[in-house]
Write an enzyme that holds these catalytic residues in place. Structure first.
Site, short mmCIF file in Angstrom:
data_model
loop_
_atom_site.label_atom_id
_atom_site.label_comp_id
_atom_site.label_asym_id
_atom_site.label_seq_id
_atom_site.Cartn_x
_atom_site.Cartn_y
_atom_site.Cartn_z
N THR A 54 -64.10 28.81 29.75
CA THR A 54 -63.93 27.73 28.78
C THR A 54 -65.25 27.27 28.20
O THR A 54 -65.30 26.83 27.04
CB THR A 54 -63.20 26.55 29.45
OG1 THR A 54 -61.94 27.00 29.96
CG2 THR A 54 -62.95 25.42 28.46
N TYR A 96 -56.76 27.41 23.09
CA TYR A 96 -58.08 27.99 22.80
C TYR A 96 -58.18 29.35 23.46
O TYR A 96 -57.33 29.73 24.29
CB TYR A 96 -59.20 27.08 23.31
CG TYR A 96 -59.30 27.01 24.82
CD1 TYR A 96 -60.18 27.82 25.51
CD2 TYR A 96 -58.49 26.15 25.56
CE1 TYR A 96 -60.27 27.78 26.90
CE2 TYR A 96 -58.57 26.09 26.94
CZ TYR A 96 -59.46 26.91 27.60
OH TYR A 96 -59.53 26.87 28.98
N SER A 106 -61.65 33.28 33.57
CA SER A 106 -61.96 33.62 34.96
C SER A 106 -60.72 33.99 35.76
O SER A 106 -60.84 34.50 36.88
CB SER A 106 -62.70 32.48 35.65
OG SER A 106 -61.89 31.34 35.82
N THR A 163 -63.51 27.97 35.06
CA THR A 163 -63.33 27.06 36.19
C THR A 163 -62.21 27.49 37.14
O THR A 163 -62.21 27.08 38.30
CB THR A 163 -63.04 25.63 35.71
OG1 THR A 163 -61.87 25.63 34.89
CG2 THR A 163 -64.22 25.09 34.92
N ASP A 164 -61.28 28.33 36.69
CA ASP A 164 -60.12 28.64 37.53
C ASP A 164 -60.50 29.33 38.83
O ASP A 164 -59.89 29.08 39.87
CB ASP A 164 -59.12 29.51 36.76
CG ASP A 164 -58.29 28.71 35.77
OD1 ASP A 164 -58.37 27.47 35.78
OD2 ASP A 164 -57.57 29.34 34.97
N LYS A 191 -61.58 23.41 42.77
CA LYS A 191 -60.99 22.79 41.59
C LYS A 191 -59.76 22.03 42.04
O LYS A 191 -58.80 22.62 42.57
CB LYS A 191 -60.62 23.85 40.55
CG LYS A 191 -60.15 23.26 39.22
CD LYS A 191 -59.91 24.35 38.19
CE LYS A 191 -59.48 23.75 36.85
NZ LYS A 191 -59.27 24.79 35.81
N GLU A 201 -50.22 23.13 66.86
CA GLU A 201 -48.80 23.47 66.98
C GLU A 201 -48.60 24.96 67.25
O GLU A 201 -47.62 25.37 67.87
CB GLU A 201 -48.06 23.09 65.70
CG GLU A 201 -47.91 21.59 65.47
CD GLU A 201 -47.11 21.33 64.21
OE1 GLU A 201 -45.88 21.52 64.25
OE2 GLU A 201 -47.70 20.94 63.19
#
Length: 325
Positions: free
Chosen positions: A14, A27, A60, A93-94, A166, A281
């Site tokens: 981005t 975009y 990404s 950013t992903d 993120k 557990e």
């Protein structure tokens, strides 16, 4: 004081995206090449000199082994160049947390290596890209950034690769850190570290692998049955990360199937924040599982891939690596 020499390696995302309108919703990522990024960085009148190159021009979500290999090679060359003081990687950013963590595991904690992105494309009203890039330049050019491993700069904060994630799908302040929060606050004119470097002089934790083996992430949910484990194994995965409920849990038949799978199993959590501890557990010792501790599913998968590529087979040896920071 001389100006820092910083190499910028562009992968798209981005921060290099364009909508064609300041107010358009959609975009396309990766539309701005490194030459334009370098020109924009020079125009900011920062206390640094910039050079760089293009690694990729993609969102990404599409990054993978070819781009990672090229990126690692170019960063290694830059770290060995006496004329380079720091490296900036522009990135979507992903999957920034995955790329940053993979690089963090396989690069020495020497000169600063900084990943930076944006939550809004370059031509959007209120775009955060150039401010983030200016902040990244301040970090990459600071000698005090050395010895901290790979860093991620977003929204006026500096995060360690092992901590960053993120945490929101939108908004300029989408990134968080766990178990540590930010390591520093940064603006284009200031940088305030909250503590000293924690890895000065430390070499790469792992050698760069020849390839990364397939590892599946299974998302746990109510009513989940054991067939999902068989589907992963049928695809040739050499390990499984469970994005489990709460402390890395799943329905009993799924746990039984994972224990019988014959591949390493790492229990992580689908919960946004928190640690998955060993043998609460679920009896990890008897089942041969590994607890992801503070790593979410995406980073747990990266570490398991690197461990498998490095010849790790014993769950307890793997657990020691998940316990490390």
């Amino acid at each position: 004081m001389s100006r820092a020499n910083i190499r910028i390696l562009a992968t798209g995302g981005t921060i290099a995206g364009s909508a064609g309108s300041a107010t358009r919703r959609g975009y396309r990522p990766g539309q701005i090449g490194v030459a334009d990024l370098l020109a924009a960085a020079d125009a900011l009148d920062l206390d640094a000199r910039f050079e760089g190159g293009d690694i990729a021009a993609i969102g990404s979500q599409d990054i993978g082994w070819p781009q990672w290999s090229a990126l690692h090679r170019e960063i290694s060359d830059a770290l060995g160049d006496d004329g380079v003081d720091g490296v900036i990687v522009t990135h979507g950013t992903d999957t920034a947390e995955e790329t940053a963590f993979l690089l963090d595991l396989t690069l020495p904690a020497g000169k600063p290596v900084v990943l930076v992105g944006a939550m809004r494309p370059a031509d959007a009203v209120g775009s955060d890209g150039m401010r983030n890039l200016a902040n990244a330049a301040r970090v990459a050019g600071d000698p005090a950034a050395a010895g901290r491993g790979v860093l991620v700069v977003m929204s006026d904060q500096v995060f360690a690769a092992i901590d960053v994630r993120k945490a929101a799908t939108g908004g300029a302040e989408a990134f968080r850190g766990f178990p540590r929060g930010a390591l520093a606050n940064v603006t284009p004119t200031s940088l305030d570290w909250f503590g000293p470097p924690d890895r000065p002089g430390r070499g790469a934790r792992f050698a760069w692998p020849e390839a990364l083996p397939k590892v599946a992430i299974l998302y746990a949910y109510a009513g989940m049955d054991a067939d999902t484990v068989g589907c992963a194994l049928g695809s040739g995965d050499r390990g499984i990360v469970l994005a489990g409920m709460g402390q890395g849990n799943a329905p009993g038949p799924v746990i039984d199937a994972l224990a019988a799978s014959g591949v390493p199993v790492v229990r992580s959590s689908r919960v946004d924040q928190g640690s998955v501890d060993r043998t609460l557990e679920i009896d990890d010792d008897s089942l041969g599982f590994v607890a992801a501790r503070g790593l979410g599913p995406a980073k747990a998968r990266i570490l398991l891939q690197v461990l498998l590529a490095s010849g790790y087979e014993d769950p307890l040896a793997m657990q020691r690596e998940f316990d490390r920071r």
